[in-house]
Design a protein around this motif. Structure first.
Motif, short mmCIF file in Angstrom:
data_model
loop_
_atom_site.label_atom_id
_atom_site.label_comp_id
_atom_site.label_asym_id
_atom_site.label_seq_id
_atom_site.Cartn_x
_atom_site.Cartn_y
_atom_site.Cartn_z
N ASN A 53 9.30 24.42 33.21
CA ASN A 53 9.39 25.42 32.21
C ASN A 53 10.91 25.39 31.92
OD1 ASN A 53 6.68 25.94 31.94
ND2 ASN A 53 6.70 26.94 33.79
N ASP A 54 11.41 26.75 31.91
CA ASP A 54 13.00 26.96 32.18
C ASP A 54 13.86 27.04 33.29
OD1 ASP A 54 12.94 26.88 29.08
OD2 ASP A 54 12.32 29.14 29.05
N ASP A 55 12.93 26.80 34.20
CA ASP A 55 13.58 26.86 35.74
C ASP A 55 13.99 25.71 36.24
OD1 ASP A 55 13.37 29.82 35.22
OD2 ASP A 55 11.05 29.58 35.83
N LYS B 136 12.42 20.38 37.26
CA LYS B 136 12.54 21.07 36.04
C LYS B 136 11.13 21.54 35.65
CE LYS B 136 16.98 19.22 34.73
NZ LYS B 136 17.60 18.56 33.60
N SER C 253 6.40 29.26 36.28
CA SER C 253 7.06 28.02 37.20
C SER C 253 6.41 28.00 38.59
CB SER C 253 8.40 28.37 37.21
OG SER C 253 9.07 27.93 35.90
#
Length: 255
Positions: free
Chosen positions: A189-191, A187, A212
Motif C-alpha cells: 500500500n503506502d507503507d 512496499k 498493510s
C-alpha cells in the motif's frame, strides 16, 4: 614489489599504498588453511589484498569462502598519491579497491559464460557510528524542569537525523541478524517495511496501516518490530494491529 604492482594495475598505474600484501602469497596461505565455506578474517585490512585473494581463489577452486576486513579510518597524508586521487583515509582506499575488483570480477563472469559455476560477487561496507536511538541521561536530572525536558526529547526514541534503513539495520542486528544477511524492502500500500529473511523478521520504521498489517500477515513472518512513533499516539490503531499479529501467532514488539 609484487603487491605494489598489482595495486598500481587496479588504480591506473598509481602507487597509492605502501607495501600492499601480494595476493599470490595470500591465496597460497588461504588455500592451505581454509575449507569451502570458511570466513577469512583480516584485522588490518589495508588496501584490501586479502579480500581480492578470497575472490580470486573462490573463482579458481569453485569454493564459497567469505571475508571480514577491519580497517581503522586512518588518515592519508596529503602528500600521498591516494590523497591526490581523493581518498582521505586508508579505509576509503580499501573500499575503492574492493569496488574495482568486484566490478572487474563480475564483468569477467559476463564475458565468460562457460566459466564453471562462477557467481557474481559483492561486499558490504559498515562504519562504526553512534546508535540511531536516544539515550536517557539520568545523570543530568537535578530538578523537575530537567525531567520535563528529557521527556520532551523522548517523544520519539529514534534520533531526528537517523535514516529509516539505518534504524531497521540496528534493530535487526540487535535481534541477532548477522551483518552478512540479506534484506528486502517491502512496499505494501503506502507503507514500506524491511524484511530480513534469515530470521523472518519484518521491521517497520516509517508507517503501518491496518491494510498493510493484513498483507504482512499473509507473508507469515516470525516477528514484527515497529517504532512506537509511527503510530502517532493512536493507541487504538496500535492495539488493533498488535491483536491482528498476535492472533496470527506472530511476535509483535514496539520500540
Amino acid at each position: 614489489q609484487e603487491g605494489s604492482a598489482e595495486l598500481a594495475q587496479i588504480f591506473n598505474g598509481k602507487n597509492i599504498f605502501d607495501n600492499p600484501k601480494p595476493t599470490r602469497l595470500l591465496k597460497a596461505l588461504i588455500k592451505i588453511s581454509t575449507s569451502r565455506d570458511d570466513i577469512v578474517l583480516d584485522f588490518f585490512g589495508g588496501s584490501g589484498s586479502t579480500a581480492q585473494a578470497v575472490y580470486e581463489l573462490n573463482k579458481e577452486d569453485d569454493n564459497n569462502r567469505r571475508f571480514i576486513l577491519i580497517q581503522l579510518p586512518e588518515n592519508v597524508s596529503e602528500t600521498d598519491e591516494a590523497y591526490k586521487l581523493g581518498y582521505k583515509t586508508i579505509s576509503e582506499v580499501t573500499k575503492a579497491r574492493l569496488t574495482k575488483v568486484v566490478n572487474s570480477h563480475n564483468q569477467s563472469i559476463e564475458n565468460e559464460p562457460n566459466l564453471k559455476n562462477a557467481q557474481q560477487v559483492g561486499f558490504r561496507y559498515y562504519q562504526l557510528a553512534d546508535s540511531n536511538f536516544k539515550i536517557w541521561r539520568g545523570d543530568f536530572i537535578e530538578n523537575e524542569e530537567d525531567i520535563i525536558k528529557q521527556l520532551h526529547i523522548f517523544n520519539s526514541l529514534e534520533k531526528e537525523n537517523a535514516s529509516k534503513e539505518d534504524i531497521a539495520w540496528e534493530i535487526a542486528i540487535k535481534n541477532g541478524i548477522p551483518l552478512s544477511s540479506k534484506n528486502q524492502l517491502l512496499k505494501l500500500n503506502d507503507d514500506e517495511f524491511y524484511l530480513f529473511p534469515e530470521k523472518n523478521l519484518v521491521v517497520a520504521t516509517s508507517s503501518i496501516s491496518m491494510a498493510s498489517a493484513k498483507e504482512i500477515v499473509k507473508t507469515k513472518p516470525a516477528s514484527v518490530i515497529c517504532l512506537d512513533s509511527i503510530f502517532n499516539k493512536n493507541d487504538k490503531n496500535k492495539t488493533n494491529i498488535q491483536l491482528l499479529f498476535e492472533d496470527s501467532e506472530i511476535n509483535f514488539h514496539t520500540l
